[in-house]
Design a protein around this motif. Structure first.
Motif, PDB file in Angstrom:
ATOM      1  N   ASN A  97     -23.239 -68.713 -21.987  1.00  0.00           N
ATOM      2  CA  ASN A  97     -23.021 -68.989 -23.411  1.00  0.00           C
ATOM      3  C   ASN A  97     -21.942 -68.025 -23.906  1.00  0.00           C
ATOM      4  OD1 ASN A  97     -24.456 -66.528 -23.574  1.00  0.00           O
ATOM      5  ND2 ASN A  97     -26.389 -67.615 -23.812  1.00  0.00           N
ATOM      6  N   ALA A  98     -21.615 -68.113 -25.169  1.00  0.00           N
ATOM      7  CA  ALA A  98     -20.546 -67.257 -25.685  1.00  0.00           C
ATOM      8  C   ALA A  98     -20.912 -65.785 -25.538  1.00  0.00           C
ATOM      9  CB  ALA A  98     -20.282 -67.596 -27.156  1.00  0.00           C
ATOM     10  N   THR A  99     -22.174 -65.480 -25.762  1.00  0.00           N
ATOM     11  CA  THR A  99     -22.631 -64.091 -25.668  1.00  0.00           C
ATOM     12  C   THR A  99     -22.387 -63.530 -24.264  1.00  0.00           C
ATOM     13  OG1 THR A  99     -24.308 -64.624 -27.314  1.00  0.00           O
ATOM     14  CG2 THR A  99     -24.631 -62.598 -26.058  1.00  0.00           C
ATOM     15  N   HIS A 125     -20.598 -62.039 -35.573  1.00  0.00           N
ATOM     16  CA  HIS A 125     -21.935 -62.437 -35.120  1.00  0.00           C
ATOM     17  C   HIS A 125     -22.574 -61.232 -34.435  1.00  0.00           C
ATOM     18  CE1 HIS A 125     -24.762 -64.580 -32.406  1.00  0.00           C
ATOM     19  NE2 HIS A 125     -24.690 -65.583 -33.258  1.00  0.00           N
ATOM     20  N   ASN A 171     -20.014 -67.543 -38.611  1.00  0.00           N
ATOM     21  CA  ASN A 171     -21.150 -68.450 -38.409  1.00  0.00           C
ATOM     22  C   ASN A 171     -22.065 -68.443 -39.629  1.00  0.00           C
ATOM     23  OD1 ASN A 171     -21.957 -65.741 -37.658  1.00  0.00           O
ATOM     24  ND2 ASN A 171     -23.902 -66.665 -37.073  1.00  0.00           N
ATOM     25  N   ASP A 198     -13.818 -64.593 -30.955  1.00  0.00           N
ATOM     26  CA  ASP A 198     -15.058 -65.347 -30.824  1.00  0.00           C
ATOM     27  C   ASP A 198     -14.839 -66.700 -31.496  1.00  0.00           C
ATOM     28  OD1 ASP A 198     -17.525 -66.480 -31.034  1.00  0.00           O
ATOM     29  OD2 ASP A 198     -18.464 -64.803 -32.102  1.00  0.00           O
ATOM     30  N   ALA A 201     -17.906 -70.598 -33.136  1.00  0.00           N
ATOM     31  CA  ALA A 201     -18.151 -71.435 -34.316  1.00  0.00           C
ATOM     32  C   ALA A 201     -16.943 -72.313 -34.622  1.00  0.00           C
ATOM     33  CB  ALA A 201     -18.475 -70.550 -35.524  1.00  0.00           C
ATOM     34  N   SER A 223     -18.760 -71.553 -27.117  1.00  0.00           N
ATOM     35  CA  SER A 223     -20.086 -72.114 -26.825  1.00  0.00           C
ATOM     36  C   SER A 223     -19.871 -73.612 -26.663  1.00  0.00           C
ATOM     37  CB  SER A 223     -21.051 -71.904 -27.988  1.00  0.00           C
ATOM     38  OG  SER A 223     -21.305 -70.555 -28.208  1.00  0.00           O
ATOM     39  N   TYR A 225     -21.858 -76.023 -25.876  1.00  0.00           N
ATOM     40  CA  TYR A 225     -22.881 -76.903 -26.474  1.00  0.00           C
ATOM     41  C   TYR A 225     -22.645 -77.043 -27.976  1.00  0.00           C
ATOM     42  CZ  TYR A 225     -24.852 -72.533 -28.021  1.00  0.00           C
ATOM     43  OH  TYR A 225     -25.001 -71.322 -28.626  1.00  0.00           O
ATOM     44  N   LYS A 226     -21.971 -76.080 -28.604  1.00  0.00           N
ATOM     45  CA  LYS A 226     -21.659 -76.225 -30.024  1.00  0.00           C
ATOM     46  C   LYS A 226     -20.515 -77.218 -30.233  1.00  0.00           C
ATOM     47  CE  LYS A 226     -23.199 -71.755 -31.702  1.00  0.00           C
ATOM     48  NZ  LYS A 226     -22.810 -70.437 -32.207  1.00  0.00           N
TER      49      LYS A 226
HETATM   50  C1  PLP Z   1     -23.239 -69.295 -31.977  1.00  0.00           C
HETATM   51  C2  PLP Z   1     -22.324 -68.181 -32.099  1.00  0.00           C
HETATM   52  C3  PLP Z   1     -22.348 -67.122 -31.194  1.00  0.00           C
HETATM   53  C4  PLP Z   1     -23.348 -67.035 -30.093  1.00  0.00           C
HETATM   54  O1  PLP Z   1     -23.124 -68.033 -29.160  1.00  0.00           O
HETATM   55  P1  PLP Z   1     -24.074 -68.231 -27.894  1.00  0.00           P
HETATM   56  O2  PLP Z   1     -23.451 -69.380 -27.209  1.00  0.00           O
HETATM   57  O3  PLP Z   1     -25.426 -68.513 -28.444  1.00  0.00           O
HETATM   58  O4  PLP Z   1     -24.036 -66.997 -27.111  1.00  0.00           O
HETATM   59  C5  PLP Z   1     -21.436 -66.114 -31.345  1.00  0.00           C
HETATM   60  N1  PLP Z   1     -20.537 -66.136 -32.351  1.00  0.00           N
HETATM   61  C6  PLP Z   1     -20.480 -67.143 -33.240  1.00  0.00           C
HETATM   62  C7  PLP Z   1     -19.430 -67.109 -34.306  1.00  0.00           C
HETATM   63  C8  PLP Z   1     -21.362 -68.205 -33.129  1.00  0.00           C
HETATM   64  O5  PLP Z   1     -21.304 -69.188 -34.030  1.00  0.00           O
END
Ligand code: PLP
Length: 830
Positions: A97-99, A125, A171, A198, A201, A223, A225-226
């Motif tokens: 994931n992004a994290t 975030h 976010n 990042d 979002a 991310s 999936y987003k």
């Molecule tokens: C959702 C989000 C994250 C975290 O993403 P993950 O895929 O859950 O690790 C980090 N930064 C922003 C701006 C986000 O919207």
């Protein structure tokens, strides 16, 4: 024209949605910033791919393995193409994931010899904020201006590599941040500053263009999936020119090494071909990567491009913003408070994404509890997000919460995701509504309709008195006002005078910060009092709300006793939760014979400060807020309140014929321990009368402080002298102070402690001698009145949500026989 295009596109999405998103039947999904939804076609295409092909683990020579390896390389390329990124300039590293992508970057920087400097934007975030824990130095930029200034100055982190990170889109409220920072930082800095964008979002509803490698961030996280709803996968995009920072990454594992020797010698050779081979530890999520291929293909078939998605969602967000902003209560007050950044505009996709963060207000201006909003939304099958939104910097600055307030709220039991969301008339979280590619105008309408149905108040509810500040009749005809407000932060130590003009919070257990702390004997655990330790009067605490500390000074004779004259402790309730060392240990304290739960400060510095000052081994302890399990919290000081009818009485008044009082049997409220009532009120004219009598006998006049009063009520300065009304308070049943109401619980019984001079800590005979001659009833001596606050109509107005009083407030006493004449009070006490 633009509007018409948008509307017809919206209609096309409505049709597509019926086919592709059957799970959206009967529900309103407004949490695309959490994750967007996958289409039916995506799942079908992925499943057909899985069923018809044989995919093996890529690390071997079999056909199945080779097929997997080939497909994965294709998907990498395809993802780069989506970002307009040249594969010679960028590499894709697949992560969970992004994290996980952020952590991979953090690992590389942590493994640099000199450590690293880390800067991040307030809107980050939590996943970006956490990187600071690995940094040698870190800085949170509170605004865009601070970032711009820093880009010019390049200060901080001398001798270290630097990393600057920020979200492309918040976010929390969808605000979009400048995308040119990476380029500007790279060109204006002489030393190496890397940038981490990042885009988790942003990328779900906006194109991200990495077409110019020189201007692109060094690291970009996504991310996936987003963006597509499926698969659960993230990506780290690395600019090849910056890839060497990963050379020092120490960890290796799975497929990232060519050879490892681990028995007699410790040696390994890392893969050198491509960056992703070196960074993708372990087996890749191969099926997820394959699914990403289907996801991209289907997404572009359904929506053409991110540009289209951006235009559509921007349109929806503008509509929602307009719809919510136009909602008004019957009395004309706003319903929605929207947390929009001043630099952003709904309808402008460069500055604002399709997210709205807001809180709701009732017609009295009070905040609506978000737990209530969530429950009603669930009934209406609306899916939204409330709370802190994993964005502490953005939330704190939008809600105006100081760090100490956040810690205090945290100590008071507030947590990410619980019910406790309006504290001190401030919300502690917000409601977030967000759109995605398959959102439509119908979603906008159903949310606006939801707010209108449940939260817009058309008219004053009948029978409830109006409680807004304009409606309360000002008690102008009173001759009394608040002369001073004093709190005693440490029980039995000197008081702290509330500065004039400062609105001071009234809590159920008394004035804010009053007797929040006490000193306890190290051996017996009993609370120390001035009765035994008169020098406590020379320990002078003060409340510093700006710094968030309780400051304690020693004055007078105590100044020579201790090695330091001042210490501070944080106001926030439970610092153990915020610092590495445990600050407290739990203990039971005896206060006036009652066992009370208290927390003792472990710090030697704190204990020895007080021990040296008083010459008795003692600790500082604090009465912690305790949760009663129902979401609200009660102060453990409240344990001090006793439900007994002895200890205070109504004193027969100056006009006993007008107020029939039977001593000892007239108070319905729980009576408090004589020395631990919530609030103690005294009258200046009674004190003046007392002092006249003392002086007539040649004694030393008493100061107000000896009575440890919290509120001193006095005739206003312009009131003609000589017409004072001493001991009128014996007949007061209620007090209106400013816009708050208080109940008088009975007179306060006195002991010799009133004879300790609060400036010198010396004992006198007065005022106790004169008091016992003039104010003795049933063998007991009384002066001053126990008082408690009557909460206004609970949460409906700011006055009710954050009751305060101020020095100079008008005071109107109300006698028993006058209660029915005051409509507000009558409504409060029935
Ligand atoms: C959702 C989000 C994250 C975290 O993403 P993950 O895929 O859950 O690790 C980090 N930064 C922003 C701006 C986000 O919207």
């Amino acid at each position: 024209m633009e509007e018409a295009t948008c509307t017809s596109y919206n209609n096309a999405i409505e049709e597509l949605r019926v086919r592709e998103y059957p799970m959206l039947q009967g529900t309103t999904y407004l949490d695309h910033a959490g994750t967007t939804l996958y289409s039916k076609s995506l799942i079908e295409r992925f499943s057909a791919d899985m069923v018809s092909n044989l995919y093996g683990n890529p690390h071997s020579a079999s056909n199945a393995s080779q097929l997997t390896a080939r497909r994965i390389e294709d998907v990498r390329l395809r993802l780069l193409q989506t970002l307009n990124a040249d594969p010679h300039e960028f590499d894709v590293v697949f992560v969970a994931n992004a994290t996980a992508g952020i952590k991979l970057v953090m690992d590389a920087f942590r493994d640099q010899e000199e450590g690293f400097w880390y800067g991040y934007h307030r809107d980050a975030h939590t996943s970006l904020i956490g990187v600071r824990e690995a940094a040698a130095e870190h800085k949170c930029f509170a605004s865009d201006t601070e970032v711009n200034d820093w880009i010019e100055r390049q200060d901080g982190g001398v001798g270290r590599v630097k990393l600057f990170a920020y979200p492309a889109q918040s976010n929390m409220n969808g605000r979009r941040l400048p995308l040119d920072w990476s380029h500007r930082i790279r060109t204006s800095n002489t030393t190496a500053v890397y940038t981490l964008l990042d885009a988790a979002a942003l990328a779900s509803t906006s194109p991200l263009d990495l077409g110019k490698p020189d201007e692109a961030p060094d690291f970009t996280v996504l991310s996936l999936y987003k963006m597509f709803g499926f698969p659960d996968l993230g990506a780290l995009i690395v600019r090849q020119a910056s890839a060497s920072i990963f050379d020092r990454r120490r960890y290796f594992g799975g497929g990232t090494v060519e050879m490892v020797v681990c028995l007699d010698e410790q040696w390994h050779a890392k893969k050198t071909d491509s960056l992703h081979e070196r960074l993708e530890d372990g087996t890749l999520p191969i099926h997820s990567i394959m699914a990403l291929d289907s996801a991209m293909a289907v997404h572009w078939e359904l929506y053409t491009s991110l540009y289209q998605i951006s235009r559509h969602t921007t349109f929806l967000a503008r509509k929602l913003y307009e719809g919510l902003s136009s909602l008004r209560h019957g009395n004309g007050e706003d319903v929605c408070h929207i947390y929009k950044d001043p630099a952003s505009t709904y309808g402008d996709s460069l500055t604002q994404g399709p997210v709205i963060a807001c809180n709701l207000r009732n017609q009295c201006g009070g905040w609506v509890n978000n737990a209530e909003v969530e429950k009603l939304a669930a009934i209406k099958n609306i899916q939204l997000r409330t709370g802190g939104l994993c964005n502490p910097g953005g939330v704190a600055s939008s809600l105006g919460l100081a760090p100490w307030e956040m810690r205090e709220n945290f100590s008071a039991g507030q947590r990410c995701g619980n019910d406790n969301d309006v504290i001190r008339a401030k919300p502690t979280g917000m409601i977030r509504v967000s759109f995605g590619a398959m959102s439509t105008l119908a979603d906008v309408d159903s949310f606006v309709e939801f707010v209108r149905e449940f939260f817009v108040q058309e008219s004053q509810p009948v029978g409830t008195p109006p409680m807004t500040s304009v409606d309360i009749e000002p008690p102008t005809h009173s001759r009394l006002h608040v002369e001073s407000l004093v709190v005693y932060p440490i029980k039995s130590c000197a008081g702290f005078s509330v500065p004039p003009g400062k609105a001071w919070e009234v809590r159920p257990e008394g004035l804010a910060w009053d007797r929040e702390w006490c000193l306890v004997h190290q051996g017996t655990g009993a609370a120390l009092s001035q009765k035994c330790y008169p020098k406590m009067a020379l320990i002078r605490p003060s409340i510093d709300l700006d710094k968030g500390v309780l400051r304690i000074n020693l004055v007078g004779a105590l100044q020579d006793t201790a090695s330091s004259h001042e210490i501070t402790v944080p106001l926030s309730g439970d610092p153990r939760l915020f610092s590495d060392e445990a600050v407290y240990k739990n203990s039971n304290t005896r206060v006036c014979g009652d066992l009370v739960k208290a927390k003792t400060y472990r710090s030697n510095e704190v204990s020895s400060f007080f021990t040296q000052a008083l010459g008795v081994a003692c600790h500082l302890t604090r009465f912690p807020a305790v949760s009663n399990g129902s979401g609200s919290t009660r102060h453990s000081k409240a344990h001090l309140q006793k439900h007994q009818k002895a200890g205070a009485i109504r004193v027969p008044g100056a006009f006993p014929e007008t107020v029939p009082i039977t001593p000892g049997a007239c108070v319905s409220k729980p009576i408090l321990l004589a020395n631990e009532s919530p609030i103690l009120t005294i009258s200046r004219s009674s004190l003046n009368r007392l002092n006249e009598l003392i002086k007539a006998e040649g004694g030393k006049a008493a100061q107000a402080e000896v009575f440890r009063a919290n509120i001193v009520v006095a005739e206003k300065p312009d009131y003609p002298p000589g017409l004072e009304d001493p001991y009128a308070e014996d007949d007061w049943r209620y007090l209106q102070i400013g816009q708050q109401y208080f109940e008088m619980l009975g007179a306060c019984r006195r002991c010799q402690m009133v004879c300790i001079d609060q400036q010198t800590a010396e004992r006198n005979q007065e005022p106790f001698v004169t008091l016992s001659k003039t104010r003795r009833f049933d063998g007991r001596v009384y002066f001053g009145e126990h008082t408690c606050h009557l909460p206004l109509d609970e949460v409906s107005s700011p006055l009710g949500q954050n009751p305060t009083i101020t020095v100079g407030d008008v005071v109107s006493p109300i006698r028993e026989d006058e209660v029915h004449r005051n409509s507000h009070l009558h409504a409060l006490v029935g």
